[in-house]
Design a protein around this motif. Structure first.
Motif, PDB file in Angstrom:
ATOM      1  N   MET A 157       0.825  -1.209   0.000  1.00 18.97           N
ATOM      2  CA  MET A 157       0.000   0.000   0.000  1.00 18.97           C
ATOM      3  C   MET A 157       0.859   1.259   0.000  1.00 18.97           C
ATOM      4  SD  MET A 157      -3.266  -0.642  -0.130  1.00 18.97           S
ATOM      5  CE  MET A 157      -3.940   0.901   0.495  1.00 18.97           C
ATOM      6  N   ARG A 158       1.887   1.273   0.826  1.00 12.68           N
ATOM      7  CA  ARG A 158       2.739   2.467   0.903  1.00 12.68           C
ATOM      8  C   ARG A 158       3.536   2.681  -0.377  1.00 12.68           C
ATOM      9  NH1 ARG A 158       3.580   0.123   6.340  1.00 12.68           N
ATOM     10  NH2 ARG A 158       2.364   1.390   7.818  1.00 12.68           N
ATOM     11  N   ALA A 159       3.736   1.614  -1.158  1.00 11.18           N
ATOM     12  CA  ALA A 159       4.438   1.737  -2.431  1.00 11.18           C
ATOM     13  C   ALA A 159       3.511   2.135  -3.570  1.00 11.18           C
ATOM     14  CB  ALA A 159       5.134   0.417  -2.765  1.00 11.18           C
ATOM     15  N   GLY A 160       2.213   2.318  -3.250  1.00 11.03           N
ATOM     16  CA  GLY A 160       1.261   2.737  -4.269  1.00 11.03           C
ATOM     17  C   GLY A 160       0.508   1.609  -4.923  1.00 11.03           C
ATOM     18  N   GLY A 161       0.658   0.388  -4.443  1.00  3.71           N
ATOM     19  CA  GLY A 161      -0.046  -0.748  -5.015  1.00  3.71           C
ATOM     20  C   GLY A 161      -1.386  -0.980  -4.353  1.00  3.71           C
ATOM     21  N   ILE A 162      -2.033  -2.072  -4.756  1.00  2.83           N
ATOM     22  CA  ILE A 162      -3.324  -2.468  -4.177  1.00  2.83           C
ATOM     23  C   ILE A 162      -3.098  -3.761  -3.412  1.00  2.83           C
ATOM     24  CG2 ILE A 162      -5.708  -3.120  -4.629  1.00  2.83           C
ATOM     25  CD1 ILE A 162      -5.600  -1.474  -7.164  1.00  2.83           C
ATOM     26  N   ALA A 163      -3.142  -3.678  -2.115  1.00  9.57           N
ATOM     27  CA  ALA A 163      -2.859  -4.831  -1.272  1.00  9.57           C
ATOM     28  C   ALA A 163      -4.125  -5.629  -1.021  1.00  9.57           C
ATOM     29  CB  ALA A 163      -2.262  -4.373   0.059  1.00  9.57           C
ATOM     30  N   LEU A 164      -3.936  -6.847  -0.548  1.00  6.55           N
ATOM     31  CA  LEU A 164      -5.077  -7.620  -0.068  1.00  6.55           C
ATOM     32  C   LEU A 164      -5.715  -6.879   1.102  1.00  6.55           C
ATOM     33  CD1 LEU A 164      -3.616 -11.254  -0.087  1.00  6.55           C
ATOM     34  CD2 LEU A 164      -5.181 -10.229  -1.749  1.00  6.55           C
ATOM     35  N   GLY A 165      -7.031  -6.738   1.060  1.00  9.96           N
ATOM     36  CA  GLY A 165      -7.738  -6.007   2.097  1.00  9.96           C
ATOM     37  C   GLY A 165      -7.989  -4.560   1.762  1.00  9.96           C
ATOM     38  N   ALA A 166      -7.376  -4.059   0.670  1.00  7.59           N
ATOM     39  CA  ALA A 166      -7.567  -2.662   0.310  1.00  7.59           C
ATOM     40  C   ALA A 166      -8.924  -2.419  -0.332  1.00  7.59           C
ATOM     41  CB  ALA A 166      -6.455  -2.202  -0.636  1.00  7.59           C
ATOM     42  N   THR A 167      -9.535  -3.458  -0.891  1.00  5.20           N
ATOM     43  CA  THR A 167     -10.872  -3.361  -1.471  1.00  5.20           C
ATOM     44  C   THR A 167     -11.741  -4.462  -0.891  1.00  5.20           C
ATOM     45  OG1 THR A 167     -10.386  -4.815  -3.350  1.00  5.20           O
ATOM     46  CG2 THR A 167      -9.889  -2.477  -3.629  1.00  5.20           C
ATOM     47  N   SER A 168     -13.046  -4.303  -1.023  1.00  8.26           N
ATOM     48  CA  SER A 168     -13.958  -5.305  -0.464  1.00  8.26           C
ATOM     49  C   SER A 168     -13.933  -6.603  -1.252  1.00  8.26           C
ATOM     50  CB  SER A 168     -15.388  -4.747  -0.439  1.00  8.26           C
ATOM     51  OG  SER A 168     -15.803  -4.376  -1.742  1.00  8.26           O
ATOM     52  N   GLN A 169     -13.487  -6.538  -2.528  1.00  6.13           N
ATOM     53  CA  GLN A 169     -13.439  -7.764  -3.321  1.00  6.13           C
ATOM     54  C   GLN A 169     -12.327  -8.708  -2.868  1.00  6.13           C
ATOM     55  OE1 GLN A 169     -13.738  -4.741  -4.700  1.00  6.13           O
ATOM     56  NE2 GLN A 169     -15.818  -4.841  -5.545  1.00  6.13           N
ATOM     57  N   ASN A 170     -11.229  -8.156  -2.330  1.00  6.70           N
ATOM     58  CA  ASN A 170     -10.122  -9.016  -1.892  1.00  6.70           C
ATOM     59  C   ASN A 170      -9.878  -8.899  -0.392  1.00  6.70           C
ATOM     60  OD1 ASN A 170      -9.011  -6.496  -1.698  1.00  6.70           O
ATOM     61  ND2 ASN A 170      -7.274  -6.872  -3.060  1.00  6.70           N
ATOM     62  N   ALA A 171     -10.972  -8.750   0.347  1.00  8.92           N
ATOM     63  CA  ALA A 171     -10.870  -8.623   1.800  1.00  8.92           C
ATOM     64  C   ALA A 171     -10.370  -9.921   2.420  1.00  8.92           C
ATOM     65  CB  ALA A 171     -12.220  -8.250   2.393  1.00  8.92           C
ATOM     66  N   PHE A 172      -9.714  -9.787   3.542  1.00  4.54           N
ATOM     67  CA  PHE A 172      -9.243 -10.950   4.284  1.00  4.54           C
ATOM     68  C   PHE A 172      -9.727 -10.846   5.725  1.00  4.54           C
ATOM     69  CE2 PHE A 172      -5.841  -7.761   4.526  1.00  4.54           C
ATOM     70  CZ  PHE A 172      -5.681  -7.641   5.891  1.00  4.54           C
ATOM     71  N   SER A 173      -9.683 -11.944   6.409  1.00  2.97           N
ATOM     72  CA  SER A 173     -10.046 -11.971   7.828  1.00  2.97           C
ATOM     73  C   SER A 173      -9.040 -12.838   8.560  1.00  2.97           C
ATOM     74  CB  SER A 173     -11.463 -12.520   8.019  1.00  2.97           C
ATOM     75  OG  SER A 173     -11.800 -12.581   9.392  1.00  2.97           O
ATOM     76  N   ILE A 174      -8.204 -12.211   9.359  1.00  3.86           N
ATOM     77  CA  ILE A 174      -7.214 -12.912  10.162  1.00  3.86           C
ATOM     78  C   ILE A 174      -7.321 -12.389  11.589  1.00  3.86           C
ATOM     79  CG2 ILE A 174      -5.656 -13.274   8.208  1.00  3.86           C
ATOM     80  CD1 ILE A 174      -3.969 -10.962   9.256  1.00  3.86           C
ATOM     81  N   PRO A 175      -6.778 -13.094  12.558  1.00  7.40           N
ATOM     82  CA  PRO A 175      -6.878 -12.625  13.954  1.00  7.40           C
ATOM     83  C   PRO A 175      -6.150 -11.296  14.165  1.00  7.40           C
ATOM     84  CG  PRO A 175      -6.331 -14.954  13.887  1.00  7.40           C
ATOM     85  CD  PRO A 175      -6.205 -14.447  12.487  1.00  7.40           C
ATOM     86  N   VAL A 176      -6.920 -10.276  14.541  1.00  4.82           N
ATOM     87  CA  VAL A 176      -6.345  -8.971  14.895  1.00  4.82           C
ATOM     88  C   VAL A 176      -6.947  -8.445  16.194  1.00  4.82           C
ATOM     89  CG1 VAL A 176      -5.725  -8.289  12.552  1.00  4.82           C
ATOM     90  CG2 VAL A 176      -8.023  -7.796  13.405  1.00  4.82           C
ATOM     91  N   TYR A 177      -7.906  -9.185  16.750  1.00  4.74           N
ATOM     92  CA  TYR A 177      -8.495  -8.754  18.013  1.00  4.74           C
ATOM     93  C   TYR A 177      -7.440  -8.813  19.122  1.00  4.74           C
ATOM     94  CZ  TYR A 177     -13.231  -9.006  16.112  1.00  4.74           C
ATOM     95  OH  TYR A 177     -14.369  -8.791  15.373  1.00  4.74           O
ATOM     96  N   PRO A 178      -7.580  -7.985  20.150  1.00  8.32           N
ATOM     97  CA  PRO A 178      -6.657  -8.083  21.286  1.00  8.32           C
ATOM     98  C   PRO A 178      -6.686  -9.468  21.919  1.00  8.32           C
ATOM     99  CG  PRO A 178      -7.898  -6.027  21.384  1.00  8.32           C
ATOM    100  CD  PRO A 178      -8.503  -6.843  20.285  1.00  8.32           C
TER     101      PRO A 178
END
Length: 440
Positions: free
Chosen positions: A77-98
């Motif tokens: 993302m910081r390099a100007g690309g489109i990362a996984l999770g940047a749009t709803s079509q390629n969303a991901f779900s991984i553990p991020v809860y505290p």
């Protein structure tokens, strides 16, 4: 005997209301269908990837977090690309809860996913209903509206924690004059999602210092105990992991930060502006907290401040908007339809100014969706402030108005009964207080 009849105008008004309700709730169902068609079979998507998988990893002695994956996507993302999770079509779900939230779901992770998901869904429905009842809502129509709203349906579809946060807010409000219940409730929802931290400021401005201190202590103990089970190695990486997650997803959120990013404001300045707006809301809450009976307004403003401060806010977070609505209007009113009307307003706006991605995502234009939700939140804030001003001028509370109206109806009934001949008074009415004098 006169019979009440609906004139042409009454029929037209009733028909318009029915059509409006069909459009409101029909648009919610439409959005849910769009989610299912465009994002595939991903029911309980957040619960599966964010909580259930984390519990399974803990059971097997593994670290549930994936900081390396998030660091890689953030670099893209910081390099100007489109990362996984940047749009709803390629969303991901991984553990991020505290860690405490991940540890709390371990018992469900012992069950098959279908059974764990079913229990979590039932828990969410019960949490929403019980939370609103703790906030003073007794009108079944209000409960029905909240359960049929898009934020709640979206929360059920994803398996998010929003309804549980409503329950925590309800517990904190219902037993606000006690020590332990609000401290435990607020500590639990903050260590589970972090962004409701402004509710701790509510304890501060309302001078509940002991409750605040106890909540902080409980939160620290729960956090360190959970990390002790998972392993302290990941604790040092957790803040950086959240920063990377924010860099990936904040652009498609429905937050104030997302709106500012969409109009070209730098990320750092956008986050500073969101914190400034949060400080403004908490300042207003502090002013209300100094007034008699200002607790409800202060609490509701703190909830809106929590949604304002976070750079990542999703539409299912908006179930929390029902908390200030319940405090202002415990009976059904137009305010209850504010969170419900969001899908309909989005459909109308898309009909007027179409966007390219609307049929491929439930929020095809994230900036438009975020701006709409900010407007709806502003309406709730305005109603909170206006509600306090009318109380200050001597207007009775809704419950008091209901009691007075009941008394007026009884007095009117007594007057009609007093003008009735004794032999025509129904049996059993002559002995009631207020009527005995007319039958002597």
């Amino acid at each position: 005997m006169r019979r009440g009849r609906l004139g042409n105008r009454g029929v037209l008004t009733a028909g318009c209301r029915a059509l409006l309700l069909i459009a409101l709730f029909g648009s919610c169902v439409f959005f849910l269908v769009v989610v299912w068609r465009t994002q595939g079979n991903r029911i309980l998507f957040d619960f599966k990837g964010g909580l259930y998988d984390a519990g399974r990893a803990i059971l097997h002695g593994h670290d549930p977090y994936r900081p390396g994956f998030l660091a890689t996507q953030a670099a893209v993302m910081r390099a100007g690309g489109i990362a996984l999770g940047a749009t709803s079509q390629n969303a991901f779900s991984i553990p991020v809860y505290p860690a405490p939230a991940n540890l709390a779901v371990v018992p469900l992770s012992l069950l098959p996913f279908w059974l764990a998901g079913a229990l979590f869904t039932l828990l969410s429905i019960g949490a929403m209903i019980f939370g609103l009842r703790l906030l003073g809502v007794r009108d079944w129509r209000c409960l029905a509206v909240s359960l049929l709203s898009w934020p709640f349906l979206f929360s059920l579809d994803l398996g998010a924690l929003g309804p549980v946060l409503v329950l925590g807010a309800g517990v904190a409000w219902r037993w606000r004059e006690s020590l332990w219940p609000p401290a435990i409730a607020l500590a639990a929802i903050v260590v589970a999602k972090l962004f409701p931290w402004p509710l701790g400021v509510w304890l501060l401005v309302t001078r509940r210092f002991r409750t605040l201190a106890l909540a902080i202590l409980i939160g620290l103990v729960a956090t360190f105990a959970a990390w002790a089970v998972i392993g302290f190695d990941g604790m040092a990486q957790y803040p950086r992991m959240l920063s990377n997650l924010s860099a990936i997803e904040e652009g498609r959120a429905v937050s104030l930060v997302a709106v500012l990013l969409a109009i070209g404001v730098p990320a750092g300045l956008a986050k500073a502006a969101a914190l400034a707006a949060t400080a403004g809301l908490l300042g207003i809450a502090w002013r209300f907290a100094k007034r008699p009976d200002g607790d409800a307004q202060a609490f509701g403003l703190a909830v809106i401040a929590a949604l304002t401060a976070s750079p990542i806010v999703w539409e299912h977070y908006m179930v929390l908007v029902f908390v200030p609505i319940a405090l202002v209007s415990p009976r059904l009113s137009a305010l209850w339809f504010v969170p419900v009307c969001a899908p309909l307003m989005l459909v109308i706006s898309e009909a007027v100014v179409p966007s390219r991605n609307f049929l491929h995502s439930p929020n095809g234009d994230p900036a438009r969706t975020a701006a709409l939700w900010l407007v709806l939140e502003a309406i709730v804030v305005w109603r909170l402030c206006r509600f306090r001003s009318t109380v200050a001028e001597g207007e009775p509370e809704p419950e008091e108005r209901s009691v007075r109206a009941t008394g007026v109806r009884r007095l009117r009934a007594g007057g009609r009964l007093a003008r009735t001949r004794p032999e025509r008074i129904p049996a059993g009415s002559r002995e009631r207080g207020g009527y005995a004098g007319t039958t002597r």
